[in-house]
Structures are given as structure tokens and as C-alpha cells.
Motif scaffolding. Sequence first.
Motif, PDB file in Angstrom:
ATOM      1  N   ARG A  68       3.681   9.994  -3.072  1.00 50.54           N
ATOM      2  CA  ARG A  68       4.950   9.562  -3.676  1.00 50.54           C
ATOM      3  C   ARG A  68       4.862   8.104  -4.108  1.00 50.54           C
ATOM      4  NH1 ARG A  68       9.737  10.026   0.237  1.00 50.54           N
ATOM      5  NH2 ARG A  68       9.540  12.245  -0.197  1.00 50.54           N
ATOM      6  N   VAL A  72       5.953   6.989  -7.856  1.00 51.24           N
ATOM      7  CA  VAL A  72       7.113   6.111  -8.053  1.00 51.24           C
ATOM      8  C   VAL A  72       6.673   4.760  -8.628  1.00 51.24           C
ATOM      9  CG1 VAL A  72       8.955   4.839  -6.862  1.00 51.24           C
ATOM     10  CG2 VAL A  72       8.530   7.227  -6.280  1.00 51.24           C
ATOM     11  N   TYR A  73       5.537   4.237  -8.137  1.00 51.01           N
ATOM     12  CA  TYR A  73       5.116   2.911  -8.586  1.00 51.01           C
ATOM     13  C   TYR A  73       4.615   2.923 -10.025  1.00 51.01           C
ATOM     14  CZ  TYR A  73       5.636   1.841  -3.652  1.00 51.01           C
ATOM     15  OH  TYR A  73       6.158   1.684  -2.390  1.00 51.01           O
ATOM     16  N   ARG A 150      -1.207  -6.777  -0.100  1.00 54.49           N
ATOM     17  CA  ARG A 150       0.208  -6.404  -0.159  1.00 54.49           C
ATOM     18  C   ARG A 150       1.158  -7.598  -0.304  1.00 54.49           C
ATOM     19  NH1 ARG A 150       2.144  -2.190   3.991  1.00 54.49           N
ATOM     20  NH2 ARG A 150       2.457  -0.846   2.223  1.00 54.49           N
ATOM     21  N   TYR A 158      11.263  -3.411  -6.115  1.00 56.69           N
ATOM     22  CA  TYR A 158      11.159  -1.974  -5.802  1.00 56.69           C
ATOM     23  C   TYR A 158      10.065  -1.707  -4.785  1.00 56.69           C
ATOM     24  CZ  TYR A 158      13.271  -2.989 -10.105  1.00 56.69           C
ATOM     25  OH  TYR A 158      14.033  -3.624 -11.037  1.00 56.69           O
ATOM     26  N   GLY A 159       9.509  -2.774  -4.241  1.00 55.01           N
ATOM     27  CA  GLY A 159       8.470  -2.606  -3.237  1.00 55.01           C
ATOM     28  C   GLY A 159       7.171  -2.047  -3.785  1.00 55.01           C
ATOM     29  N   ARG A 392       1.419  -7.498   7.049  1.00 62.70           N
ATOM     30  CA  ARG A 392       2.253  -6.685   6.157  1.00 62.70           C
ATOM     31  C   ARG A 392       1.995  -5.197   6.239  1.00 62.70           C
ATOM     32  NH1 ARG A 392       1.438 -11.553   2.853  1.00 62.70           N
ATOM     33  NH2 ARG A 392      -0.592 -10.769   2.262  1.00 62.70           N
TER      34      ARG A 392
ATOM     35  N   PRO B  38       5.274   1.290   5.216  1.00 61.88           N
ATOM     36  CA  PRO B  38       6.328   0.304   4.983  1.00 61.88           C
ATOM     37  C   PRO B  38       5.719  -1.095   4.920  1.00 61.88           C
ATOM     38  CG  PRO B  38       6.364   1.013   7.276  1.00 61.88           C
ATOM     39  CD  PRO B  38       5.377   1.896   6.562  1.00 61.88           C
ATOM     40  N   THR B  39       6.219  -1.928   4.031  1.00 62.28           N
ATOM     41  CA  THR B  39       5.786  -3.316   4.038  1.00 62.28           C
ATOM     42  C   THR B  39       6.424  -3.951   5.269  1.00 62.28           C
ATOM     43  OG1 THR B  39       5.770  -3.323   1.630  1.00 62.28           O
ATOM     44  CG2 THR B  39       5.662  -5.451   2.721  1.00 62.28           C
ATOM     45  N   VAL B 213      13.743   3.014  -6.588  1.00 66.03           N
ATOM     46  CA  VAL B 213      13.792   2.105  -5.433  1.00 66.03           C
ATOM     47  C   VAL B 213      14.134   2.844  -4.138  1.00 66.03           C
ATOM     48  CG1 VAL B 213      16.184   1.413  -5.882  1.00 66.03           C
ATOM     49  CG2 VAL B 213      14.703  -0.086  -4.561  1.00 66.03           C
ATOM     50  N   PHE B 215      13.170   5.734  -3.361  1.00 65.34           N
ATOM     51  CA  PHE B 215      12.050   6.575  -2.941  1.00 65.34           C
ATOM     52  C   PHE B 215      10.787   5.761  -2.658  1.00 65.34           C
ATOM     53  CE2 PHE B 215      14.868   9.476  -5.151  1.00 65.34           C
ATOM     54  CZ  PHE B 215      14.866  10.563  -4.291  1.00 65.34           C
ATOM     55  N   SER B 216      10.905   4.441  -2.685  1.00 64.87           N
ATOM     56  CA  SER B 216       9.735   3.592  -2.499  1.00 64.87           C
ATOM     57  C   SER B 216       9.328   3.565  -1.021  1.00 64.87           C
ATOM     58  CB  SER B 216      10.074   2.181  -2.992  1.00 64.87           C
ATOM     59  OG  SER B 216       9.018   1.312  -2.680  1.00 64.87           O
ATOM     60  N   PRO B 217       8.146   4.127  -0.690  1.00 63.43           N
ATOM     61  CA  PRO B 217       7.780   4.211   0.731  1.00 63.43           C
ATOM     62  C   PRO B 217       7.660   2.849   1.415  1.00 63.43           C
ATOM     63  CG  PRO B 217       6.362   5.621  -0.602  1.00 63.43           C
ATOM     64  CD  PRO B 217       7.153   4.776  -1.552  1.00 63.43           C
ATOM     65  N   THR B 218       7.330   1.807   0.666  1.00 66.56           N
ATOM     66  CA  THR B 218       7.214   0.501   1.318  1.00 66.56           C
ATOM     67  C   THR B 218       8.578  -0.008   1.769  1.00 66.56           C
ATOM     68  OG1 THR B 218       7.415  -0.719  -0.768  1.00 66.56           O
ATOM     69  CG2 THR B 218       5.198  -0.180  -0.035  1.00 66.56           C
ATOM     70  N   ARG B 219       9.648   0.578   1.213  1.00 69.75           N
ATOM     71  CA  ARG B 219      10.990   0.126   1.561  1.00 69.75           C
ATOM     72  C   ARG B 219      11.769   1.146   2.387  1.00 69.75           C
ATOM     73  NH1 ARG B 219       8.845  -3.730   0.258  1.00 69.75           N
ATOM     74  NH2 ARG B 219       9.405  -5.317  -1.278  1.00 69.75           N
TER      75      ARG B 219
END
Lengths: 536, 240
Positions: A68, A72-73, A150, A158-159, A392, B38-39, B213, B215-219
Motif C-alpha cells: 500500500r 499511495v506514495y 526516512r 502525506y508521510g 525513525r 510508521p515513521t 494521506v 492510507f499512508s502507512p507511515t502515518r
Amino acid sequence: MAAYQAPPPEYRELPDVPNKLEPDATAHLSPFLAKPDHNESIGFPGELVDNWEEKAIDKMGELLGKYRSFQVYMDACVKCGACTDKCHYFQGTSDPKNMPVARQDLLRSVYRRHFTFAGKYFPKLVGARDLTREVLDEWHSYFHQCSQCRRCSVFCPYGIDTAEVSMAAREIMDSVGHGQKYCNEILGKLQKVGNNLGLPGKALKATLAEFAEEIEEDTGLPVKIPLDVEGADILLITPSADFFAEPHIDGLMGYAKVFHEAGVSWTLSSYASEAANFSMFIGSYSNLKTVAERIRKAAIDLGVKRIIVGECGHAWRVAYSFWNTTAGIGSGAAEDDEFAQKLQKQLDHNYPIPQHICEFTYDLIQENKLRFNKSENDWRTITFHDSCNVARGSRMGSWAGGQFDIPRAVIKAAANNFVEMDPATIKEVTYCCGGGGGLLTDDLMEIRVKGALPRMEALNDVVEEQGVTHLAAICAICKAQFAKILPIYKFPMDMITSTHQIVGDALVMTGSIQEKELDGTDDDSDENDTDSSEES
Amino acid sequence: MMSVLYALLFYVATALFIGGLFVKIRQYARTPAPLKIPTTPAPTTQSGVAYRLFREVALFESLFKSNKWIWVLGYLFHAGLALVLLRHFRYFTDPVWWWVELVQPFGIYAGFAMVLGLLGLLGRRIVIERIRYISGPSDYLMLLLLILIGSSGLMMKFVSHTDIVTVKQFMLGLMVFDIRELPTDGPLLIHLALVAVLLIVFPISKLLHAPGVFFSPTRNQVDNPRERRHVAPWAAELDK
């Protein structure tokens, strides 16, 4: 290829002065290609396959369906520019393709061409392009100028994590036989022998005996560094650099002293004599799992109850974040999860699994079980480099940010002089050492030197203004990178220190020569700070 | 004639918007996240994650950490747009909901804030070398589209007044599949046509950052990999 000889980049006036772009400044940097046997040994085609363009696009499609994050990215970036000045490789090279968004775009442009409506029908409008030989070469170059630290993902609204994108890119390249020599060769060795060095069990045993002897000479205590001991409580998984490199070895001896003083039974494994798992760097889930399962097997075979991980950045990310997923090394598996339960039933869940060596030492300090003579470290003024993967991509302790607090608390318990670098360069926003992510190879020396610039600037500040003499780290790659890079930036090479070296140097072990020296001179004990419970 | 054309345009645009967004959101939701990424430092509880996402969406927390200028301009635009959108509910509701009435007076200023923010973002895109480098034609066009929507909207209020009562009747009619008369002022037609374009391109452009945003796994992941085993279906197959 001759090692990189040029001087490092000049320190900048202010770290946040925007760079003037120098397009293609590091386009010439590209790591050696993996040889056929390197690739084949870890399940990839030996060399570039015939219809590689098609195969690569197929692989991209497969990854989009499996991850995912990647899907998404690829879609979400709005080109706001938040990440553009955050990468240490951009700061050190000024090459715009080292801006995180531009690095992602090398792949995103091909994604758009093949997987989006706009890219299929209006490629020029959205910057979509076909996958050509030039694009592949560009990928090989610039996706090996990312250490997957990271830092960009902290700042993206949006990470978006460039590490995820560069892992996908490397996985795609591997899948068509276009891998990187350094990572793939090492992964092959690890899967054949048990560690990145290819150090066989016999040699390892001899090496460990030497270290034990050294500790005995120093402390007068029969401290052991056990190997392959069945029925031990704790299995220590540590980077193999701890067996041969400086300053790593001193860290290993520090762990041994702490284990001895804690009175626990522990062992290393010759079968799983490596914490590093470069599979993460190349984004290969199957290799990630294969390597992690060596540790699972060692734990089951030796019948241990706890697993502790030595000082290593990406290894701790893999251990903390991925071991439970890939090999069931952790807690909380479902009742019917036979694979995970097989190991988890054997483990002692009163302790975190896996546990970081700093967590282990920290807990002992909290329980007043370690006695320190902090003055042993008074000749040092220490600063701490947060390793990117620990900062991180993982955690220590039970609270968010424990990965920052715990190593610092450990150092401060063992030393009096501790100084922080610029807050914009530590903790959550720490800079990579410049050698992470599969870049710790001589053929990438130039990017390693340039990428170290922001860290060296911050270090230089505390050296000049606060007299810092030592840079402590908890990562084998950071230590190896700094040992090489520090002299290029005119710092002493031995400035880089293992965190558990600082611990080991100040630890006053029960019955040791150090204890006798201290307690024999009780009258002037006010000279020595032996309070182990001191909190920072 | 114009009324029919615009009615059709809006039906098509709305269908593409909803359908396209549905397809993308379903894709994001169905694609597994096999690893915990996750970040960190990251929340260790689900409610902590909800709070992190709230801060990200409502306050643009990460952007604030990155760059105060982009944050100010981006926030001006997005907050302005949010108020303007709320204010536009009055063209679709009869009687108008009380809280829309409440927002009403702010909506006008919000329109200016929105356009101001957009102009600032455009200026940044052109002036700052790093951002100019990463900008493609679609990035400029998207800003231009939004600026034109905002300014044509403002024109109807401050330059050439549109018969908004009739427009409202048109919109209320659309909602019950009854095509009523639409005024034919230039700014209105431009405004509506561009809004339709925006709806159409939304699911096939970078505007996907809005659902993305979440669905962002880092968040959106909880930091608990040691405590819970997290395995995606395709990865679980490899355990066997």
C-alpha cells in the motif's frame, strides 16, 4: 575504481541556506553491478534479462498490488517542495535528483506512463516517460544515492517515505538481473555462512576467546563470550562487525561485561551470527524473511527465552519492526498461528522481544544493578549520533521516543560530560551518517563523503564550541562509516565510539580489579561519582 | 440549451468524481501493508494514531515542521477552500442549514484567503529554484485551475453580480433530475465549467493526496510490532 580522493565539501555558512542546484553533479556515481552468482545466490536472475523492460513493468505492477505504501506514495505527491532540502545527499551534492521528490519522480514518471490515465494519454503534461536503458541506468545511480534514512518522510505532509520508493526500485532492478554488488554479495555470504563477513564458526570461536581474555586481563574476572550454548536464557544477535572492526569490538566487550555483571546466562549463535539484514535495503521481502528465519531457527535450536540485539541501526529496525512479522520473533501471535506460536511459546514474554542491548542496560541501571565509576570517562566529552533507522524506524522502551531517551540515559549513567548537537540534526530529524542503506562500499566513497556533510557540520560546531572529543553511536554502519569519514573531515578517526564501550569503561564489576581499587580508597570516594541511580 | 449542457456536464463530472474516487479508495483500502513502517516516534495506540492523523489533516503538522512558508500558504488555501465549500452548501439546501448560515459571513473572506494562498504557492513554484525544478506542466495547470475557480467565484460577488437565486434553483433542480434555467453570465459559466473539470481530474491526478494521506502507512500505523504479530495475507502464505 580508485577510492575517492577529493576533499570533502566545504562547511556551509548556515545549514539551512538553500543550495544552488547543480544538475547531474553526481550522475557519474553508480555502484558496481552484482555478478551473476551474487544475484543467483539470493534468487534473482544472473544478469539483465532479455525482455527486461516488460519484466520490470510487470514487477512494478506486482509491487503496487502488494505494498500500500508504494501505491499511495506514487499517487499522493503534490510537489509541494517540503522535502526538497531535507536529504543529506542533496545538501552535500546540490544534485537536484538527490532531492527526495525528484528521486521518487525517477520511478514515478514510469509509474505514471504505465499505470495512470493521465500518463498513458498525456505523458508530457504529467512528466511521464517510458522505461529505457537510460532510465534504468539513472535508477541504478540515484536509487543507490539514497540511504533509506526516512528523514524526508518526517517532513512530507502525506508521510511519503523515499525509502519505500528506493526499496521498490531496487527490488525491480534485482528482479530483472540488475542488482547492486555490495548488497547482493553480502546477502549471499550471510545466507551461506551465517554472517556478512563469511566468518565461519571456528574462526568466530577463536576471536571471541581472545576478547574474553582481554576482558579478564582488564578486570580480573573470568568474563565469557559464549557461543552456541544450548539452554542459555538469552540469545545475543549482533552485527558481525562487532567481531572484527573498531570501535565495534569494544562495544561487544561492553555487552559482555554488562551480561556478566547482570548474572544472566547468554550466548551467541554461529548459525545466526549476524544482526544485519541487507534484504531491507533491496526491498526483498522473501530475503528479509529467509534471513530473519535463521535467527528464529537458532533461537529454537538453542532453546533460549529471550533475544537481545546488539548495536546496529538497520538491524534494529528489522528486528524491532519486522522480525515478528517475518519470523514470529516477538509477542502477541494469534492462538492458531502455528508458525509464530512454535517460537513464541518458548519465549519469556515478561521481557520485550526482541530487546535492544541499550534497553537491557537501561533496565539494569533503573534497578540500581550496575555500579559506575563515571570519572573513568572524564577524559571524554561525548555527543550522541542518533542512527536514522533507530530514530525513525523503531523504538526502545515502552514510550514513543524511548529510542532517543534510553541511549542517552545509558551514556549519562556512565559518563559525566555529555553534550547535544544542534537540535535540527538529532533525534527525530537526525541526519544519516552518509553510509547507510547499502552504500557502505568503496565504490560509493564520493557520495558517502558528501552525504556526511550535515552531520560533520553539526559535529564541528560542538567540537569547536563545547570541546567534544567523542561521537557515540549505536550502529555498526555508522561506526564503520565515521571511522572512514572522520579523518577526511580532519577529525581523529578514533573519535567514533561504541555506546557500550563507554558503558564498559566505567562499569565497576563485582569482584573486579576496578572495584578493589575504588573501595580500597574509601576515604576519597567523594572524588568518584559511583552513583548508579543518577537520572539525567 | 446552456442549461442542458451544464446539467449534463455536472452529471458526468459528478459520476466520474464519485466513481473514480471510489475505485482509488477501494484500491488503497484493499492493498495490504505487509510491514510495520510508521515513521517513529509514532503513537502506540489506535487513538494516538487517530490524533496523529487529525493533526496531519487539520493542522498540516509535518509541513509545519518542514517549511513555514509552504505551511502558511498551503494552510491559507486549504482552510479558505474548506470554508468556501461549507458556504456553498447554501446552494444545495433549502432551507439552509443553521450552521451553514453561521459560516456564511466568513466564507467571503475565505474566498480571498484561498486565492491569496494559491497565488503565493504559484509564486513559490516559479521563484524557488528547487520547487521550479520539480514542477511539471500539470502542477502549474492545477494551481491555475484553482485560481480561476476562486477568482471567477469572487467576481460573481464583487464585480458582475450573478442572479444567485436562479443558480440555486438550477442546483436544487439538478439534485432531483429536473433541469431548470441557468443564468448565462460569463463568470458563472466559467466558474461552473472549471469546477466540473476539477471534479473530473480529481481521481486521476495528484489531488489523490486527499484520500491518500489517510492510507499512508507511515502515518496511520500503530507502533506496536513487538506486541502484535502483523502479517498481510500474501505474506502469511510464506509462513507455510
